[in-house]
Scaffold this active site. Structure first.
Site, PDB file in Angstrom:
ATOM      1  N   LYS A  46       0.877  -1.216  -0.187  1.00 40.17           N
ATOM      2  CA  LYS A  46       0.086   0.028  -0.060  1.00 40.17           C
ATOM      3  C   LYS A  46       0.780   1.220   0.080  1.00 40.17           C
ATOM      4  CE  LYS A  46      -4.239  -2.190   1.819  1.00 40.17           C
ATOM      5  NZ  LYS A  46      -4.967  -2.373   3.199  1.00 40.17           N
TER       6      LYS A  46
ATOM      7  N   LYS B 183      -3.470  -7.720  -9.440  1.00 35.51           N
ATOM      8  CA  LYS B 183      -4.844  -7.809  -8.584  1.00 35.51           C
ATOM      9  C   LYS B 183      -5.766  -6.642  -9.061  1.00 35.51           C
ATOM     10  CE  LYS B 183      -6.121  -6.766  -4.521  1.00 35.51           C
ATOM     11  NZ  LYS B 183      -7.099  -7.119  -3.341  1.00 35.51           N
TER      12      LYS B 183
ATOM     13  N   LYS C 158      -9.432  -1.798  -5.619  1.00 34.20           N
ATOM     14  CA  LYS C 158      -9.976   0.006  -5.585  1.00 34.20           C
ATOM     15  C   LYS C 158      -8.575   0.762  -5.437  1.00 34.20           C
ATOM     16  CE  LYS C 158     -13.318  -1.691  -2.289  1.00 34.20           C
ATOM     17  NZ  LYS C 158     -12.746  -2.269  -1.393  1.00 34.20           N
TER      18      LYS C 158
HETATM   19  P1  ADP Z   1      -9.640  -3.804  -2.831  1.00 34.35           P
HETATM   20  O1  ADP Z   1      -8.418  -4.460  -2.985  1.00 34.35           O
HETATM   21  O2  ADP Z   1     -10.348  -3.510  -3.808  1.00 34.35           O
HETATM   22  O3  ADP Z   1      -9.760  -2.552  -1.783  1.00 34.35           O
HETATM   23  P2  ADP Z   1     -10.513  -5.201  -0.280  1.00 34.35           P
HETATM   24  O4  ADP Z   1      -9.340  -5.103   0.363  1.00 34.35           O
HETATM   25  O5  ADP Z   1     -11.659  -4.110   0.329  1.00 34.35           O
HETATM   26  O6  ADP Z   1     -10.631  -4.969  -1.987  1.00 34.35           O
HETATM   27  O7  ADP Z   1     -11.249  -6.599  -0.397  1.00 34.35           O
HETATM   28  C1  ADP Z   1     -12.511  -6.940   0.117  1.00 34.35           C
HETATM   29  C2  ADP Z   1     -12.420  -8.446  -0.267  1.00 34.35           C
HETATM   30  O8  ADP Z   1     -12.432  -8.541  -1.718  1.00 34.35           O
HETATM   31  C3  ADP Z   1     -11.498  -9.224   0.302  1.00 34.35           C
HETATM   32  O9  ADP Z   1     -11.776 -10.515   0.875  1.00 34.35           O
HETATM   33  C4  ADP Z   1     -10.543  -9.541  -0.923  1.00 34.35           C
HETATM   34  O10 ADP Z   1      -9.494 -10.421  -0.617  1.00 34.35           O
HETATM   35  C5  ADP Z   1     -11.402  -9.537  -1.908  1.00 34.35           C
HETATM   36  N1  ADP Z   1     -10.882  -9.129  -3.142  1.00 34.35           N
HETATM   37  C6  ADP Z   1     -10.354  -7.823  -3.324  1.00 34.35           C
HETATM   38  N2  ADP Z   1      -9.718  -7.844  -4.726  1.00 34.35           N
HETATM   39  C7  ADP Z   1      -9.869  -9.227  -5.165  1.00 34.35           C
HETATM   40  C8  ADP Z   1      -9.346  -9.711  -6.284  1.00 34.35           C
HETATM   41  N3  ADP Z   1      -9.038  -8.939  -7.235  1.00 34.35           N
HETATM   42  N4  ADP Z   1      -9.664 -11.036  -6.575  1.00 34.35           N
HETATM   43  C9  ADP Z   1     -10.368 -11.666  -5.658  1.00 34.35           C
HETATM   44  N5  ADP Z   1     -10.652 -11.289  -4.442  1.00 34.35           N
HETATM   45  C10 ADP Z   1     -10.527  -9.909  -4.198  1.00 34.35           C
END
Ligand code: ADP
Ligand code: TRP
Length: 321
Positions: free
Chosen positions: A110, A189, A192
């Site tokens: 991050k 990946k 957001k």
């Molecule tokens: P982001 O990375 O978009 O901020 P979060 O950290 O809020 O997402 O993740 C929320 C949930 O969605 C978690 O369980 C995370 O593992 C899952 N998740 C986020 N991005 C992905 C992805 N690209 N593929 C699969 N699962 C994801």
């Protein structure tokens, strides 16, 4: 069996969130004691804008319900409505080894992406452990990126239990390998914080624009291609029917796969997949008062579980009463 997971309201929820976590959670609704929450205090590590956090929280709640989560069949709330989690975070932070937190790659990732390094960002996994242990969760469905954070939660549960006596359930991670990491438009990946997402409820021109931006190589239509290394194919496989997927896979392997056409087909598949949910989401947002009441109700249910755990913790560590 208590199944628990949370999601950050730090931006529009995307299809990585949907396949990595939301769909799995909704699928558990009938058969388990399901706990789902919007982790606004975690999002505060990257969002310092009152409107954005509040809107993101309500929208994430609407997304979940629109996609099929029934608040009457689970416990669904906003993290900050259960203040007990902050006290448990402090207690756990006093037994969290620095080395364990320093090894967490999500913190380093991050920072590398430009999020400012704060104490909150560093201790993010401790708040997440408190989220899980406060409710005595048995299983935690998440994407692969959260595996290390779950290890932290498990380590802290063990350490607390050994130091102060058996108190916490040691949670098991539940990671669906097939959809463990949904790739973003650029192949990293989908996240957001990386600006490479396809939001679940995007539609029309903006959705088409995102899909057209999926990175592909310059191979000609007739050239054979490897579907397993193609971002477009991976995203297509999340939405296509098995028979159609098989046909397109053959085109990749034998020549004849045209990226432009596959992108248009993917666009139509995504539009159709979320059509009903899209309408439901709008209805929910149009009655924000009702949505708030649903969440406050959920927080009351969550606190019924949280308060006895915290009382036990206070007693075990030596808080006098
Ligand atoms: P982001 O990375 O978009 O901020 P979060 O950290 O809020 O997402 O993740 C929320 C949930 O969605 C978690 O369980 C995370 O593992 C899952 N998740 C986020 N991005 C992905 C992805 N690209 N593929 C699969 N699962 C994801
Ligand atoms: N850290 C998780 C993520 O970014 C969100 C989260 C916070 C969470 N608390 C949790 C997930 C408890 C599962 C359980 O995706």
């Amino acid at each position: 069996m208590r199944i628990l997971s949370g999601i950050q309201p730090s931006g529009k929820l995307h299809i990585g969130n949907y396949f990595g976590m939301m769909k799995t959670m909704i699928g558990h609704m009938e058969s388990s004691d399901l706990f789902v929450f919007i982790v606004d205090l975690h999002a505060l590590t990257s969002v310092h804008d009152k409107e954005r956090l509040a809107t993101g929280t309500l929208e994430a709640a609407a997304d979940f319900i629109a996609l099929g989560l029934d608040p009457d069949k689970c416990t669904f709330w906003v993290q900050s409505d259960v203040p007990e989690v902050c006290e448990l975070t402090w207690v756990l932070s006093t037994i969290a080894p620095m080395g364990l937190l320093e090894r967490c790659h999500s913190y380093k990732d991050k920072i590398a992406k430009g999020i400012s390094p704060s104490h909150g960002l560093f201790s993010y996994p401790v708040l997440m452990a408190a989220d899980i242990l406060l409710y005595q969760a048995d299983r935690v469905p998440v994407g692969k990126d959260q595996k290390q954070h779950l290890e932290v939660a498990r380590d802290l549960a063990h350490k607390f239990n050994i130091t102060f006596g058996d108190t916490f359930t040691v949670p098991e991670p539940a990671i669906d390998e097939q959809t463990a990491v949904v790739p973003g438009l650029d192949g990293q990946k989908m996240s957001k914080s990386y600006g490479n997402t396809i939001p679940i409820f995007l539609s029309g021109k903006p959705l088409k624009k995102q899909i057209m931006a999926i990175k592909t190589d310059g191979a000609a239509v007739e050239e054979p291609k490897n579907p397993d290394t193609c971002i477009l194919f991976q995203l297509f496989s999340l939405f296509a029917e098995p028979a159609r997927l098989h046909q397109v896979r053959e085109l990749y392997l034998n020549g004849g796969a045209a990226y432009g056409y596959i992108k248009v087909e993917l666009f139509e598949l995504i539009e159709a997949h979320f059509e009903v949910a899209r309408k439901r989401k709008q209805e929910l947002l149009d009655d924000a008062g009702k949505l708030r009441r649903i969440l406050k109700n959920g927080a009351e249910k969550a606190r019924v579980q949280a308060i006895p755990t915290l009382e036990k913790v206070r007693e075990r560590i030596g808080c006098i009463y």
